[in-house]
Write a protein that holds these residues in place. Structure first.
Motif, PDB file in Angstrom:
ATOM      1  N   VAL A 104       0.585  -1.000   0.146  1.00  0.00           N
ATOM      2  CA  VAL A 104      -0.265   0.235   0.188  1.00  0.00           C
ATOM      3  C   VAL A 104       0.774   1.300  -0.027  1.00  0.00           C
ATOM      4  N   ARG A 105       1.622   1.163   1.059  1.00  0.00           N
ATOM      5  CA  ARG A 105       2.966   2.866   0.734  1.00  0.00           C
ATOM      6  C   ARG A 105       3.217   2.691  -0.720  1.00  0.00           C
ATOM      7  N   ASP A 106       3.975   1.724  -1.328  1.00  0.00           N
ATOM      8  CA  ASP A 106       4.456   2.231  -2.614  1.00  0.00           C
ATOM      9  C   ASP A 106       3.414   1.861  -4.083  1.00  0.00           C
ATOM     10  N   LEU A 107       2.268   1.757  -3.327  1.00  0.00           N
ATOM     11  CA  LEU A 107       1.193   2.293  -4.338  1.00  0.00           C
ATOM     12  C   LEU A 107       0.756   3.496  -4.067  1.00  0.00           C
ATOM     13  N   ALA A 108       0.823   4.296  -2.704  1.00  0.00           N
ATOM     14  CA  ALA A 108       0.159   4.877  -2.898  1.00  0.00           C
ATOM     15  C   ALA A 108       1.202   6.105  -2.601  1.00  0.00           C
ATOM     16  N   LYS A 109       3.026   5.812  -3.232  1.00  0.00           N
ATOM     17  CA  LYS A 109       4.081   6.822  -3.303  1.00  0.00           C
ATOM     18  C   LYS A 109       3.802   6.742  -4.613  1.00  0.00           C
ATOM     19  N   LEU A 110       3.376   5.927  -5.620  1.00  0.00           N
ATOM     20  CA  LEU A 110       3.469   5.788  -7.170  1.00  0.00           C
ATOM     21  C   LEU A 110       2.143   7.116  -7.516  1.00  0.00           C
ATOM     22  N   GLU A 111       0.977   6.843  -6.173  1.00  0.00           N
ATOM     23  CA  GLU A 111       0.313   8.073  -6.988  1.00  0.00           C
ATOM     24  C   GLU A 111       0.364   9.601  -6.354  1.00  0.00           C
ATOM     25  N   ALA A 112       1.119   9.376  -5.710  1.00  0.00           N
ATOM     26  CA  ALA A 112       0.870  10.230  -4.951  1.00  0.00           C
ATOM     27  C   ALA A 112       2.440  11.297  -6.324  1.00  0.00           C
TER      28      ALA A 112
ATOM     29  N   ALA B 114     -10.673  -8.868 -19.220  1.00  0.00           N
ATOM     30  CA  ALA B 114      -9.306  -8.797 -19.091  1.00  0.00           C
ATOM     31  C   ALA B 114      -9.135  -9.002 -17.046  1.00  0.00           C
ATOM     32  N   GLY B 115     -10.131  -7.894 -17.034  1.00  0.00           N
ATOM     33  CA  GLY B 115      -9.837  -7.532 -14.784  1.00  0.00           C
ATOM     34  C   GLY B 115      -9.784  -5.638 -15.317  1.00  0.00           C
ATOM     35  N   PRO B 116      -9.379  -5.513 -13.393  1.00  0.00           N
ATOM     36  CA  PRO B 116      -9.085  -4.593 -13.251  1.00  0.00           C
ATOM     37  C   PRO B 116      -8.352  -4.427 -13.271  1.00  0.00           C
ATOM     38  N   PHE B 117      -7.710  -2.108 -13.730  1.00  0.00           N
ATOM     39  CA  PHE B 117      -5.986  -2.341 -13.090  1.00  0.00           C
ATOM     40  C   PHE B 117      -5.803  -0.412 -13.441  1.00  0.00           C
ATOM     41  N   GLN B 118      -5.305  -0.545 -13.268  1.00  0.00           N
ATOM     42  CA  GLN B 118      -5.087   0.619 -13.407  1.00  0.00           C
ATOM     43  C   GLN B 118      -3.144   1.342 -13.704  1.00  0.00           C
ATOM     44  N   LEU B 119      -3.493   2.897 -14.471  1.00  0.00           N
ATOM     45  CA  LEU B 119      -2.329   3.343 -14.713  1.00  0.00           C
ATOM     46  C   LEU B 119      -2.209   5.069 -14.527  1.00  0.00           C
ATOM     47  N   LEU B 120      -1.266   5.177 -14.031  1.00  0.00           N
ATOM     48  CA  LEU B 120      -0.461   6.162 -13.561  1.00  0.00           C
ATOM     49  C   LEU B 120       0.476   7.120 -14.377  1.00  0.00           C
ATOM     50  N   ARG B 121       0.182   8.127 -14.831  1.00  0.00           N
ATOM     51  CA  ARG B 121       0.802   8.994 -15.637  1.00  0.00           C
ATOM     52  C   ARG B 121       2.099   9.753 -14.570  1.00  0.00           C
TER      53      ARG B 121
ATOM     54  N   THR C 210       5.122   6.504 -17.939  1.00  0.00           N
ATOM     55  CA  THR C 210       3.295   5.369 -17.234  1.00  0.00           C
ATOM     56  C   THR C 210       3.895   4.774 -16.627  1.00  0.00           C
ATOM     57  N   VAL C 211       3.173   3.649 -15.603  1.00  0.00           N
ATOM     58  CA  VAL C 211       3.329   2.582 -15.460  1.00  0.00           C
ATOM     59  C   VAL C 211       1.905   1.580 -14.574  1.00  0.00           C
ATOM     60  N   GLY C 212       1.577   1.114 -15.011  1.00  0.00           N
ATOM     61  CA  GLY C 212       0.440   0.388 -14.645  1.00  0.00           C
ATOM     62  C   GLY C 212       0.263  -0.486 -13.662  1.00  0.00           C
ATOM     63  N   HIS C 213      -0.660  -0.993 -13.130  1.00  0.00           N
ATOM     64  CA  HIS C 213      -0.601  -2.020 -11.639  1.00  0.00           C
ATOM     65  C   HIS C 213      -2.313  -2.375 -12.148  1.00  0.00           C
ATOM     66  N   ASN C 214      -1.692  -4.097 -11.461  1.00  0.00           N
ATOM     67  CA  ASN C 214      -3.049  -4.647 -10.762  1.00  0.00           C
ATOM     68  C   ASN C 214      -3.051  -5.721 -10.062  1.00  0.00           C
ATOM     69  N   GLU C 215      -4.042  -5.543  -9.474  1.00  0.00           N
ATOM     70  CA  GLU C 215      -4.208  -6.732  -8.076  1.00  0.00           C
ATOM     71  C   GLU C 215      -5.109  -7.763  -8.236  1.00  0.00           C
ATOM     72  N   ALA C 216      -4.811  -9.509  -7.980  1.00  0.00           N
ATOM     73  CA  ALA C 216      -5.784 -10.313  -7.504  1.00  0.00           C
ATOM     74  C   ALA C 216      -5.594 -10.840  -6.621  1.00  0.00           C
ATOM     75  N   HIS C 217      -6.398 -11.801  -6.053  1.00  0.00           N
ATOM     76  CA  HIS C 217      -6.426 -12.212  -4.829  1.00  0.00           C
ATOM     77  C   HIS C 217      -5.146 -11.682  -3.774  1.00  0.00           C
ATOM     78  N   LEU C 218      -4.122 -12.655  -4.252  1.00  0.00           N
ATOM     79  CA  LEU C 218      -2.400 -12.785  -2.345  1.00  0.00           C
ATOM     80  C   LEU C 218      -2.068 -12.004  -3.942  1.00  0.00           C
ATOM     81  N   ILE C 219      -2.210 -11.143  -5.157  1.00  0.00           N
ATOM     82  CA  ILE C 219      -1.130 -10.571  -5.955  1.00  0.00           C
ATOM     83  C   ILE C 219      -1.089  -8.982  -6.680  1.00  0.00           C
ATOM     84  N   SER C 220       0.049  -8.119  -6.110  1.00  0.00           N
ATOM     85  CA  SER C 220      -0.164  -7.080  -6.246  1.00  0.00           C
ATOM     86  C   SER C 220       1.029  -6.960  -7.165  1.00  0.00           C
TER      87      SER C 220
END
Length: 274
Positions: free
Chosen positions: A91-99, A211-218, A224-234
């Protein structure tokens, strides 16, 4: 207060540093651990655990210790560091990217996207996990999710584009009152000038998001990087060709969904039916 193991060394290092500061201030004041505990309403064992970096002190603990030890804000000033250390590393890693993002585009197909969730809705989701989280873990995860939402108040404000499946609006997770509050929150967020929320109707015959949920962060520097999360995998996606595929999918998904104006009207309609 929460107990931590050694599986997250970054958090553990923060908590050890906080513990050393508390111990140093206590010894300078001439207090024993039991005396500090009595002065602030905690047990000797809890004070000891904080000083050894085994527990994350609550804001109440830090504020009370700061006053009792005449620390002049030194201990209380650690609240933000402790708060971030409470959150899971992913969560911290994702929050840093989102910021760092100037634009965030997301597609959610089963539940409301995390950045759009109310505290009640998020708590219900974490409460459904099997094997179940403890109450402390649920509280910690909800707090982490809400902290990520601070991105909406950044200046300059990033641009957001969310596409939500119709089912995410109609699935009554937590009951009617939880969903009504969640739908009202979506309408409030969706009226912001830098936020677009689109709904993908269930009756669409063509759909690019199967194919499932995802997000893109510019990001600010242009990547630009992408991120997806499913079950136990981020998973963080940085390979240019994979990112390009996500960008293509997101463009088609947006074109297939209702427009932002139509989507707000649709959300209001679902709210009236809930």
């Amino acid at each position: 207060m929460e107990r931590y193991g050694a599986d997250d060394e970054e958090s553990a290092a923060v908590l050890r540093t906080v513990g050393k500061v508390v111990k140093s201030c206590r010894e300078r004041k001439g207090f024993k651990q039991a005396e500090l505990g009595a002065a602030i309403g905690y047990s000797e064992e809890q004070v000891s655990s904080v000083e050894r970096g085994r527990r994350a002190p609550s804001p109440t603990f830090l504020d009370a210790a700061d006053r009792a030890l005449d620390a002049g804000g030194l201990i209380a000033g650690l609240r933000k560091d402790v708060e971030q250390a409470r959150y899971p590393k992913k969560v911290r890693d994702l929050a840093k990217l989102e910021a760092e993002a100037v634009e965030l585009c997301a597609y959610a197909n089963s539940v409301i996207h995390g950045l759009l969730q109310t505290p009640e809705y998020a708590s219900v989701l974490y409460g459904m996990r099997r094997p179940p989280f403890s109450e402390d873990e649920v509280e910690r995860l909800v707090a982490a999710r809400l902290a990520r939402q601070e991105i909406f108040d950044q200046r300059p404000a990033p641009v957001f584009s969310f596409v939500l499946e119709e089912v995410t609006l109609r699935r009554p997770l937590g009951g009617k009152m939880v969903m009504r509050k969640q739908l009202e929150h979506l309408m409030e967020i969706g009226r912001r000038r830098n936020v677009e929320i689109q709904v993908m109707p269930t009756d669409r015959e063509d759909h690019a998001g199967l194919a499932g949920p995802f997000q893109l962060l510019r990001l600010k520097e242009g990547d630009t990087v992408g991120h997806n999360e499913a079950h136990l995998i981020s998973r963080l996606i940085s390979h240019p060709k994979e990112v390009q595929i996500l960008e293509i999918h997101h463009g088609i998904i947006r074109a297939q969904a209702l427009t932002p104006r139509e989507s707000l009207a649709f959300i209001e309609k679902v709210l009236g039916e809930t």
